[in-house]
Every structure is written in C-alpha cells, then in structure tokens.
Design an enzyme around this catalytic site. Structure first.
Site, mmCIF file in Angstrom:
data_model
loop_
_atom_site.group_PDB
_atom_site.id
_atom_site.type_symbol
_atom_site.label_atom_id
_atom_site.label_comp_id
_atom_site.label_asym_id
_atom_site.label_seq_id
_atom_site.Cartn_x
_atom_site.Cartn_y
_atom_site.Cartn_z
ATOM 1 N N HIS A 297 -2.889 6.063 -4.123
ATOM 2 C CA HIS A 297 -3.626 5.552 -5.270
ATOM 3 C C HIS A 297 -4.318 6.731 -5.970
ATOM 4 O O HIS A 297 -4.994 7.529 -5.316
ATOM 5 C CB HIS A 297 -4.661 4.553 -4.746
ATOM 6 N N TYR B 30 -14.665 1.097 9.786
ATOM 7 C CA TYR B 30 -13.251 1.478 9.910
ATOM 8 C C TYR B 30 -12.960 1.954 11.335
ATOM 9 O O TYR B 30 -12.065 1.450 12.009
ATOM 10 C CB TYR B 30 -12.949 2.578 8.900
ATOM 11 N N LYS C 246 -13.501 -7.147 9.315
ATOM 12 C CA LYS C 246 -12.764 -8.423 9.455
ATOM 13 C C LYS C 246 -11.260 -8.178 9.380
ATOM 14 O O LYS C 246 -10.488 -8.751 10.144
ATOM 15 C CB LYS C 246 -13.155 -9.386 8.329
ATOM 16 N N GLY D 274 0.827 -1.209 0.000
ATOM 17 C CA GLY D 274 0.000 0.000 0.000
ATOM 18 C C GLY D 274 0.859 1.255 0.000
ATOM 19 O O GLY D 274 2.094 1.195 -0.106
ATOM 20 N N THR E 277 -6.212 -2.780 -1.959
ATOM 21 C CA THR E 277 -6.004 -1.403 -2.422
ATOM 22 C C THR E 277 -4.555 -1.150 -2.801
ATOM 23 O O THR E 277 -4.239 -0.124 -3.399
ATOM 24 C CB THR E 277 -6.395 -0.371 -1.338
ATOM 25 N N GLY E 278 -3.672 -2.060 -2.440
ATOM 26 C CA GLY E 278 -2.258 -1.885 -2.749
ATOM 27 C C GLY E 278 -1.969 -2.281 -4.182
ATOM 28 O O GLY E 278 -2.845 -2.784 -4.893
ATOM 29 N N ARG F 103 3.373 -16.077 19.506
ATOM 30 C CA ARG F 103 4.078 -17.361 19.311
ATOM 31 C C ARG F 103 5.575 -17.134 19.103
ATOM 32 O O ARG F 103 6.394 -17.839 19.684
ATOM 33 C CB ARG F 103 3.482 -18.112 18.106
HETATM 34 P P1 NAD Z 1 -3.531 1.717 1.535
HETATM 35 O O1 NAD Z 1 -4.931 1.376 1.196
HETATM 36 O O2 NAD Z 1 -2.673 2.313 0.482
HETATM 37 O O3 NAD Z 1 -2.767 0.433 2.086
HETATM 38 C C1 NAD Z 1 -3.387 -0.612 2.762
HETATM 39 C C2 NAD Z 1 -2.766 -1.924 2.280
HETATM 40 O O4 NAD Z 1 -3.370 -3.016 3.001
HETATM 41 C C3 NAD Z 1 -3.033 -2.173 0.798
HETATM 42 O O5 NAD Z 1 -1.848 -2.567 0.161
HETATM 43 C C4 NAD Z 1 -4.061 -3.294 0.805
HETATM 44 O O6 NAD Z 1 -4.028 -4.097 -0.357
HETATM 45 C C5 NAD Z 1 -3.684 -4.042 2.064
HETATM 46 N N1 NAD Z 1 -4.781 -4.840 2.633
HETATM 47 C C6 NAD Z 1 -6.054 -4.469 2.859
HETATM 48 N N2 NAD Z 1 -6.754 -5.484 3.394
HETATM 49 C C7 NAD Z 1 -5.877 -6.523 3.537
HETATM 50 C C8 NAD Z 1 -5.996 -7.844 4.038
HETATM 51 N N3 NAD Z 1 -7.156 -8.307 4.520
HETATM 52 N N4 NAD Z 1 -4.898 -8.647 4.022
HETATM 53 C C9 NAD Z 1 -3.713 -8.184 3.528
HETATM 54 N N5 NAD Z 1 -3.559 -6.936 3.041
HETATM 55 C C10 NAD Z 1 -4.613 -6.122 3.056
HETATM 56 O O7 NAD Z 1 -3.591 2.663 2.808
HETATM 57 P P2 NAD Z 1 -2.432 3.430 3.580
HETATM 58 O O8 NAD Z 1 -2.732 4.858 3.521
HETATM 59 O O9 NAD Z 1 -1.098 2.952 3.161
HETATM 60 O O10 NAD Z 1 -2.715 2.963 5.082
HETATM 61 C C11 NAD Z 1 -1.939 1.958 5.718
HETATM 62 C C12 NAD Z 1 -2.403 1.779 7.154
HETATM 63 O O11 NAD Z 1 -2.272 3.016 7.862
HETATM 64 C C13 NAD Z 1 -3.869 1.361 7.278
HETATM 65 O O12 NAD Z 1 -3.998 0.437 8.326
HETATM 66 C C14 NAD Z 1 -4.569 2.642 7.626
HETATM 67 O O13 NAD Z 1 -5.747 2.418 8.365
HETATM 68 C C15 NAD Z 1 -3.513 3.369 8.439
HETATM 69 N N6 NAD Z 1 -3.708 4.824 8.385
HETATM 70 C C16 NAD Z 1 -3.389 5.545 7.262
HETATM 71 C C17 NAD Z 1 -3.616 6.917 7.237
HETATM 72 C C18 NAD Z 1 -3.276 7.756 6.033
HETATM 73 O O14 NAD Z 1 -3.568 8.946 6.045
HETATM 74 N N7 NAD Z 1 -2.630 7.244 5.010
HETATM 75 C C19 NAD Z 1 -4.188 7.549 8.346
HETATM 76 C C20 NAD Z 1 -4.520 6.784 9.453
HETATM 77 C C21 NAD Z 1 -4.264 5.427 9.469
HETATM 78 N N1 UDP Z 2 -2.026 -17.329 14.651
HETATM 79 C C1 UDP Z 2 -1.383 -17.105 13.453
HETATM 80 N N2 UDP Z 2 -0.044 -17.362 13.387
HETATM 81 C C2 UDP Z 2 0.667 -17.853 14.444
HETATM 82 C C3 UDP Z 2 -0.017 -18.065 15.667
HETATM 83 C C4 UDP Z 2 -1.378 -17.784 15.741
HETATM 84 O O1 UDP Z 2 -1.968 -16.665 12.482
HETATM 85 O O2 UDP Z 2 1.877 -18.067 14.290
HETATM 86 C C5 UDP Z 2 -3.456 -17.022 14.729
HETATM 87 C C6 UDP Z 2 -4.290 -18.236 15.083
HETATM 88 O O3 UDP Z 2 -5.039 -18.590 13.944
HETATM 89 C C7 UDP Z 2 -5.190 -17.789 16.197
HETATM 90 C C8 UDP Z 2 -4.887 -16.317 16.403
HETATM 91 O O4 UDP Z 2 -3.642 -16.085 15.753
HETATM 92 O O5 UDP Z 2 -6.539 -17.904 15.839
HETATM 93 C C9 UDP Z 2 -4.782 -15.928 17.841
HETATM 94 O O6 UDP Z 2 -3.792 -16.721 18.458
HETATM 95 P P1 UDP Z 2 -3.759 -16.948 20.013
HETATM 96 O O7 UDP Z 2 -2.598 -17.856 20.314
HETATM 97 O O8 UDP Z 2 -3.791 -15.656 20.721
HETATM 98 O O9 UDP Z 2 -5.147 -17.609 20.339
HETATM 99 P P2 UDP Z 2 -5.723 -19.062 20.096
HETATM 100 O O10 UDP Z 2 -4.785 -19.816 19.200
HETATM 101 O O11 UDP Z 2 -5.803 -19.621 21.448
HETATM 102 O O12 UDP Z 2 -7.060 -18.794 19.477
#
Ligand code: NAD
Ligand code: UDP
Ligand code: UDP
Length: 333
Positions: A185, A149, A95, A16, A41-42, A110
């Site tokens: 972007h 958000y 999520k 991103g 979004t990246g 871990r």
């Molecule tokens: P951005 O949208 O350019 O970057 C976000 C990146 O996260 C993207 O590359 C996107 O593909 C990736 N991404 C989204 N969902 C994902 C997922 N589920 N798994 C893996 N990758 C995922 O935004 P940014 O401006 O670079 O922001 C980066 C971080 O900083 C964000 O967490 C944002 O909330 C935080 N932030 C940014 C600002 C700002 O002004 N730029 C302000 C406050 C907070």
């Molecule tokens: N997890 C992961 N990578 C790791 C260890 C944990 O993605 O190397 C994830 C795992 O799926 C879990 C979550 O992190 O659901 C939270 O882990 P934690 O040990 O805190 O809780 P638990 O495993 O008991 O749910």
C-alpha cells in the site's frame, strides 16, 4: 471431475499485499482459490486482475466472525501488518489475530483442512538474541502500542499449537520477517513503501531515530515460495519456521540505496523513533533451509528495482504529484 492435485484453498487477507501474490501463485498452480477479505488494508486493485479467472472467488468477510465453507487448505493471512495500520484500531487488531485464528482453526477442524498461520518476527519483540532462532521466546512488551499485534500474533501461535495438540490437526506456523514488493500500500507507513514514495516525489526521506536500527528485507516472490513449501511439508512438521532474508541493513543504508536507485534529489530527515521500535532484526533460516530447502534468491537491489517500477506506474496512474490516498480503492486511515 476435478484433477486430483487441484485443491480448494482459502486465503484470508487475500486482497492484501502478500495475500494477493499468494492467490495468484496458487491459481497458477491450478488450484481453486477462495479469497476472503474485509478490505481493511487490502484493495480490490490488488486482485482485480484475478476476478476473471474461473478458479478464483472473492468473499467480503471479517474473520472475527464465523465462516462456513468447504476447503482443503487454509492460509490465514488476515491482519493489518503495518504498525501505522495495526495501531489505528488496536482492539480490532487483537480481535483479528485471536478471534480470527479461533474461527479459522474451528473451520479447519470441521473440514479437516491443513491450516497455515502467517505469524511474524514481531513475536521476538525487541530481540536480545541475534540473529533470531525459532527456539528464542522473545522480548515483548505486553502493554505497549505494538502489543496488539505482537501479543495477538503470539496468542494465535498458542492457539495453533493447542489445536494441534488437542485435536491432532495439521497446522503450520510461518514467522515472516519484513517482506516488500509490488502491491504494498503506498500509504502503508512501512519503511520500504515510505522511502520509495518519498524518493519518487523528491520529498525528504523520513528516518526514524538515527537510522542505525536494522531490518532484513525479503522480496515477496521468495516469501510466497516459502509459504507454499511450508504448506506442503508432512503433517508432523508444524514449525514455527522463520521465513525471511538474512541479509541485514540499517535504515540509513536502505534510504541511501533507494535514493541511488531512484536517482532522487531527496535529502534525509530524522524523526523521533517510535515506542518499542526493535533495534536489530535478522532471521536465522537454518530450519527453513533444511526442512523446506528454501532460501531467498532475490537480492535487495533487484527487489527494490521491481518495487520502484511498481510505484512509478502507480504514481502515473494517480496523476502527477497527487497523494496516494487519492487512488480509488486505497483506504486511508
Ligand atoms: P496487508 O495489510 O497488505 O494485508 C492484510 C490483509 O488482511 C488486508 O487485505 C486486510 O484487508 C485483511 N484483513 C485485515 N483484517 C481482516 C479481518 N478482520 N477479516 C478479513 N480480512 C482482514 O499486510 P501483508 O503485508 O500482506 O501481511 C499479510 C499477513 O502476513 C499478515 O497476517 C501479517 O501479519 C503477516 N506478516 C507480514 C509481514 C510483511 O512484512 N509483509 C511480516 C510479518 C508478518
Ligand atoms: N467455526 C467457523 N467455521 C466452521 C467451524 C467453526 O467459523 O466451519 C468457528 C465457530 O464459530 C467456533 C470457532 O470456529 O466459535 C471454534 O470452533 P471449535 O469447533 O474449535 O470450538 P467450539 O465450536 O466448540 O467453540
Ligand atoms: N522507519 C523509518 N522511516 C519510515 C518508516 C519506518 O525509519 O518512514 C523505520 C522504523 O522505525 C523501523 C524500520 O524502519 O525501525 C522498519 O519499519 P516498518 O514499519 O517497515 O516495520 P517494522 O519492522 O518496524 O514492523
């Protein structure tokens, strides 16, 4: 054998805007960087210049699913940041913030890694306190279009603090205020990229509402320096700490400055103000000044000039008068 100071660092959201600058900064410091991104979004264009560097690794992965890797530090940036993008699939946004935080905290637990959360000034919502200090609990609508958000990021902060209290982990929370710069972007929908793209095309500059709402804009280089400093603080310091530029501007002033610096013939056009759009925002950075010895150095004019130069080059690459969405590698929602 590895140098003692060379760490294995995971950057989620590394393709991103902020993530790509952070990856580059960490590589330049001599670290091994694992960039994890699902390209929501990246863009690969943001990191293609890093792919040939031997210490850089790229993994396509969605942080809402578990991830098993061995690292020393984690910067958790994965999450769309522009209101247009995070409201496009709001359930996925929550999520990403919540499940993503749980997975990255589980991973950090871990492997005993330090972990930093990219939180946001949005945790203050439409603030009733000005400027915003870290002790302020905020004024957030829990059921509006921005809530996925704002509340997702608030819940992530809760998880970071609970993992710290419950498991004694070294966590850091950065509350990032509006940040801008090259590699935003072009269709991102955020104000700086919108205004510059509109001005360069001599199209109307779209001001939402009367333009008297304020924001405080931090240039990306300053922000990255702040994040890296926060990660290096002793284990007993977790924040949250505001990272942003305390110089406040109205959107009208920003539009006028962009028009001036681009020499554009664009006129200003008013559009309806989005729901729950915060009226004023400005960070109090006393904490970052004292704990991180950090404050922004790049004034708006200089940062805008560098950002305008980036978007000018991008437009050239896109071909004259073409839409940003036509650039390969830029997803368009
Ligand atoms: P951005 O949208 O350019 O970057 C976000 C990146 O996260 C993207 O590359 C996107 O593909 C990736 N991404 C989204 N969902 C994902 C997922 N589920 N798994 C893996 N990758 C995922 O935004 P940014 O401006 O670079 O922001 C980066 C971080 O900083 C964000 O967490 C944002 O909330 C935080 N932030 C940014 C600002 C700002 O002004 N730029 C302000 C406050 C907070
Ligand atoms: N997890 C992961 N990578 C790791 C260890 C944990 O993605 O190397 C994830 C795992 O799926 C879990 C979550 O992190 O659901 C939270 O882990 P934690 O040990 O805190 O809780 P638990 O495993 O008991 O749910
Ligand atoms: N804004 C605007 N015109 C645009 C895009 C945004 O006037 O084309 C306004 C928006 O309503 C908000 C401010 O600019 O008041 C900052 O918006 P942005 O989406 O960049 O970030 P936010 O701080 O709202 O998350």
């Amino acid at each position: 054998m590895k140098e003692l100071h060379c760490k294995r660092i995971l950057v989620t959201g590394g393709a991103g805007f902020l993530g790509s600058h952070l990856c580059e900064h960490l590589l330049n410091q001599g670290h091994d960087v694992l960039c994890v991104d699902n390209f929501y979004t990246g863009s690969k264009l943001n990191i293609c210049h890093l792919l040939t560097r031997p210490n850089f690794e790229l993994l396509r992965h969605d942080v809402t699913f578990p991830l098993y890797v061995e690292v020393d530090e984690i910067y958790n940036l994965a999450c769309p940041a522009s209101p247009v993008h995070y409201q496009h699939d709001p359930v996925q946004t929550t999520k990403t913030s919540v499940h993503g935080a749980i997975n990255m905290l589980g991973l950090a637990k871990r492997v005993k890694a330090r972990i930093l959360q990219a939180s946001t000034s949005e945790v203050y919502g439409d603030p009733e306190m000005h400027p915003q200090v870290e002790g302020y609990w905020g004024h957030v609508n829990p059921i509006g279009p921005r809530s996925c958000y704002d509340e997702g990021k608030r819940c992530a902060e809760t998880l970071f603090m609970d993992y710290r209290r419950q498991h004694g982990m070294a966590v850091k929370i950065a509350r990032i205020f509006n940040t801008y710069g090259p590699r935003m972007h072009p269709n991102d929908g955020r104000v700086v990229s919108n205004f510059i793209m509109q001005a360069l095309a001599n199209e109307p500059i779209t001001i939402y509402g009367d333009g008297m709402q304020t924001r405080s804009f931090c240039f990306v280089d300053d922000l990255i320096d702040g994040l890296a400093r926060l990660m290096q603080t002793p284990d007993d310091f977790c924040g949250p700490v505001n990272l942003g530029n305390p110089v406040e501007f109205t959107m009208l002033q920003l539009a006028q400055e962009v028009i001036r610096l681009t020499g554009s013939s664009s006129r200003i056009e008013h559009r309806p103000i989005p729901c729950d759009d915060p009226v004023r925002r400005k960070p109090d950075i006393a904490l970052s000044r004292s704990y991180l010895a950090w404050e922004p150095k790049v004034p708006l004019e200089q940062g805008l000039q560098r950002t305008i130069a980036y978007f000018k080059d991008l437009r050239l690459a896109m071909g004259r008068d073409q839409q940003a969405s036509a650039v390969p590698g830029f997803a368009h929602h």
